[in-house]
Design an enzyme around this catalytic site. Sequence first.
Site, PDB file in Angstrom:
ATOM      1  N   LYS A   1     -70.514  17.126  -2.763  1.00  0.00           N
ATOM      2  CA  LYS A   1     -69.155  17.665  -2.682  1.00  0.00           C
ATOM      3  C   LYS A   1     -68.363  16.634  -1.900  1.00  0.00           C
ATOM      4  CE  LYS A   1     -66.834  21.702  -0.490  1.00  0.00           C
ATOM      5  NZ  LYS A   1     -65.730  21.047   0.194  1.00  0.00           N
TER       6      LYS A   1
ATOM      7  N   GLU B   1     -55.474  19.229  -4.141  1.00  0.00           N
ATOM      8  CA  GLU B   1     -54.250  18.549  -4.571  1.00  0.00           C
ATOM      9  C   GLU B   1     -54.544  17.291  -5.377  1.00  0.00           C
ATOM     10  OE1 GLU B   1     -55.360  19.432  -1.658  1.00  0.00           O
ATOM     11  OE2 GLU B   1     -54.702  18.169  -0.003  1.00  0.00           O
TER      12      GLU B   1
ATOM     13  N   TYR C   1     -72.613  17.571   1.401  1.00  0.00           N
ATOM     14  CA  TYR C   1     -71.181  17.754   1.648  1.00  0.00           C
ATOM     15  C   TYR C   1     -70.643  16.534   2.383  1.00  0.00           C
ATOM     16  CZ  TYR C   1     -66.947  20.266   3.350  1.00  0.00           C
ATOM     17  OH  TYR C   1     -65.666  20.671   3.655  1.00  0.00           O
TER      18      TYR C   1
HETATM   19  O1  MN9 Z   1     -62.975  22.884   0.572  1.00  0.00           O
HETATM   20  C1  MN9 Z   1     -60.846  22.242   1.258  1.00  0.00           C
HETATM   21  N1  MN9 Z   1     -61.068  21.343   2.294  1.00  0.00           N
HETATM   22  C2  MN9 Z   1     -60.644  21.563   3.546  1.00  0.00           C
HETATM   23  C3  MN9 Z   1     -62.040  22.225   0.375  1.00  0.00           C
HETATM   24  O2  MN9 Z   1     -59.984  22.499   3.855  1.00  0.00           O
HETATM   25  C4  MN9 Z   1     -61.034  20.586   4.543  1.00  0.00           C
HETATM   26  C5  MN9 Z   1     -59.618  21.945   0.397  1.00  0.00           C
HETATM   27  O3  MN9 Z   1     -59.557  22.984  -0.516  1.00  0.00           O
HETATM   28  C6  MN9 Z   1     -58.303  21.862   1.179  1.00  0.00           C
HETATM   29  O4  MN9 Z   1     -58.151  22.995   1.979  1.00  0.00           O
HETATM   30  C7  MN9 Z   1     -57.109  21.777   0.250  1.00  0.00           C
HETATM   31  C8  MN9 Z   1     -55.798  21.619   1.009  1.00  0.00           C
HETATM   32  O5  MN9 Z   1     -55.730  20.339   1.597  1.00  0.00           O
HETATM   33  O6  MN9 Z   1     -57.274  20.730  -0.635  1.00  0.00           O
END
Ligand code: MN9
Length: 290
Positions: free
Chosen positions: A163, A190, A135
């Site tokens: 990831k 996004e 990760y």
């Molecule tokens: O797991 C998420 N990462 C974090 C992935 O929250 C740090 C993303 O899904 C974000 O929440 C998402 C919104 O910025 O892209």
Amino acid sequence: MKDLKGIYAALLTPFNDDGSINFDSITKLVEFNIAQGLHGLYVCGSTGESPLMSEEERIAILRHVAKVVNGRIKLIAHVGTISTDSAVRMAKVAEQCAYDAVSAVVPFYFSFSAEAIKGYYKDIIAATSLPMVIYNFPGSSGFNGMLDMVNELIDEPKLVGVKHTSVNLFDLERFKNLKKPLVVFNGFDEMLIGGLSMGADGGIGSTYNFMGKIILDIYNAFNKGDMAAAQAAQNKANRIIDAMIPYGVFAMEKAILTELGIPMGNCRKPFTPLSQEGWEVAKKIAKELK
Ligand code: MN9
């Protein structure tokens, strides 16, 4: 080993009013995600607020989710934490529960040396027969050397993926083109289309918990080569994400899912509860999605 590629929800952790884990809502959320058609779940990651949970709580969630899923979709257990011993214990539970892979963020807080971090990954990999998806989340972990790290670990047969939660898509492309083919997951929802364009095999994201259908539209359109449809779906997702960011993404996701019928509670302290204004926005988003 299963082909790990695809779209995974980074599973949120629902809490009761007293702060304890709401296992009943975990069951509902898992079923909801399976019904959305997602390919897998990433359990106890950042989105699951794992740094705010005890090892015992994380183990209880790993076991519960595996029982509910019962082989229907793929499961990756995030076992990363500051202590190698604790990560190894959680990895062993993931193996007992037949997870498809383990994953781990770097050990944080102490700014450990690259040598220490390498040892941490080797120890977790050695502890089980499961494949490892490293990760990479430099924005939160503070560790910016993951490309070199993965390169150094590349001959570990059980290292199978990364990831990549970073806006640096150059690095994502580099991870995809090391001497051994890795499964690379895009980490920022996004930017899913951007990650896929640079070679990602799928995505793991928090917003997939409630808008999996829109995200699958991006993924399926991209795989068919229909870029216009993929962009339209990404645009739809991003209008929602953009509206969420000012109020705190996890708190908003929990509110949206609560509105959709799965009580999620608040995020754990020191996260603050969602503002009234945030709730209003969450209600509007949930209504749009219904
Ligand atoms: O797991 C998420 N990462 C974090 C992935 O929250 C740090 C993303 O899904 C974000 O929440 C998402 C919104 O910025 O892209």
